[in-house]
Design a protein around this motif. Structure first.
Motif, PDB file in Angstrom:
ATOM      1  N   ARG A 197      73.390  10.619   5.913  1.00  0.00           N
ATOM      2  CA  ARG A 197      72.783  11.945   5.992  1.00  0.00           C
ATOM      3  C   ARG A 197      73.814  13.040   5.689  1.00  0.00           C
ATOM      4  O   ARG A 197      73.576  13.929   4.875  1.00  0.00           O
ATOM      5  CB  ARG A 197      72.158  12.155   7.368  1.00  0.00           C
ATOM      6  CG  ARG A 197      71.285  13.385   7.462  1.00  0.00           C
ATOM      7  CD  ARG A 197      70.514  13.450   8.763  1.00  0.00           C
ATOM      8  NE  ARG A 197      69.692  12.280   9.017  1.00  0.00           N
ATOM      9  CZ  ARG A 197      68.512  12.036   8.459  1.00  0.00           C
ATOM     10  NH1 ARG A 197      68.027  12.887   7.587  1.00  0.00           N
ATOM     11  NH2 ARG A 197      67.828  10.957   8.765  1.00  0.00           N
ATOM     12  N   HIS A 224      64.195   7.818   3.149  1.00  0.00           N
ATOM     13  CA  HIS A 224      64.260   9.268   3.359  1.00  0.00           C
ATOM     14  C   HIS A 224      64.074   9.974   2.010  1.00  0.00           C
ATOM     15  O   HIS A 224      65.041  10.419   1.397  1.00  0.00           O
ATOM     16  CB  HIS A 224      65.599   9.655   4.002  1.00  0.00           C
ATOM     17  CG  HIS A 224      65.796   9.046   5.342  1.00  0.00           C
ATOM     18  ND1 HIS A 224      66.376   7.813   5.522  1.00  0.00           N
ATOM     19  CD2 HIS A 224      65.452   9.480   6.574  1.00  0.00           C
ATOM     20  CE1 HIS A 224      66.393   7.530   6.814  1.00  0.00           C
ATOM     21  NE2 HIS A 224      65.834   8.519   7.473  1.00  0.00           N
ATOM     22  N   TYR A 274      65.767  13.052   0.005  1.00  0.00           N
ATOM     23  CA  TYR A 274      67.023  13.004  -0.758  1.00  0.00           C
ATOM     24  C   TYR A 274      66.822  12.470  -2.187  1.00  0.00           C
ATOM     25  O   TYR A 274      67.780  12.416  -2.956  1.00  0.00           O
ATOM     26  CB  TYR A 274      68.063  12.137  -0.031  1.00  0.00           C
ATOM     27  CG  TYR A 274      68.525  12.741   1.266  1.00  0.00           C
ATOM     28  CD1 TYR A 274      69.314  13.889   1.280  1.00  0.00           C
ATOM     29  CD2 TYR A 274      68.181  12.171   2.485  1.00  0.00           C
ATOM     30  CE1 TYR A 274      69.740  14.447   2.473  1.00  0.00           C
ATOM     31  CE2 TYR A 274      68.596  12.722   3.686  1.00  0.00           C
ATOM     32  CZ  TYR A 274      69.381  13.872   3.665  1.00  0.00           C
ATOM     33  OH  TYR A 274      69.815  14.435   4.851  1.00  0.00           O
TER      34      TYR A 274
END
Length: 94
Positions: free
Chosen positions: A57, A84, A87
């Motif tokens: 992250r 995720h 991104y």
């Protein structure tokens, strides 16, 4: 536990420090404004504690802040980005 993620351009990797101890890194090859991530490693003493996710992250956030793009050849990073999708816009090809 405190996390700190920093780019070490001399070693071509982002490192994560946990309470000031090196807990892992994600290595890259610079290709202009594109970083090709090749390998991620978390020290066994820090596995299953969220350190890998924190490293991913913070690394991806820093890549975004710099305006760079990346190629996730590292399976760990590729899987993180797949989980995720916020991104996914950072991903490109070389």
């Amino acid at each position: 536990m405190s996390f700190l993620v920093e780019d070490d351009p001399a070693r071509h990797r982002f490192e994560i420090l946990v309470d000031n101890a090196l807990a892992g890194f994600t290595a890259y090859l610079p290709r202009g404004e594109v970083l090709v991530f090749t390998h991620t490693e978390i020290d066994p003493g820090f596995q299953n504690m969220g350190v890998g996710s924190a490293l991913m992250r913070a690394t991806l956030d820093q890549v975004r802040e710099r305006g760079d793009r990346l190629v996730p050849r590292c399976p760990f990073m590729a899987a993180f980005i797949e989980r995720h999708p916020e991104y996914a816009d950072l991903v490109t090809t070389v």
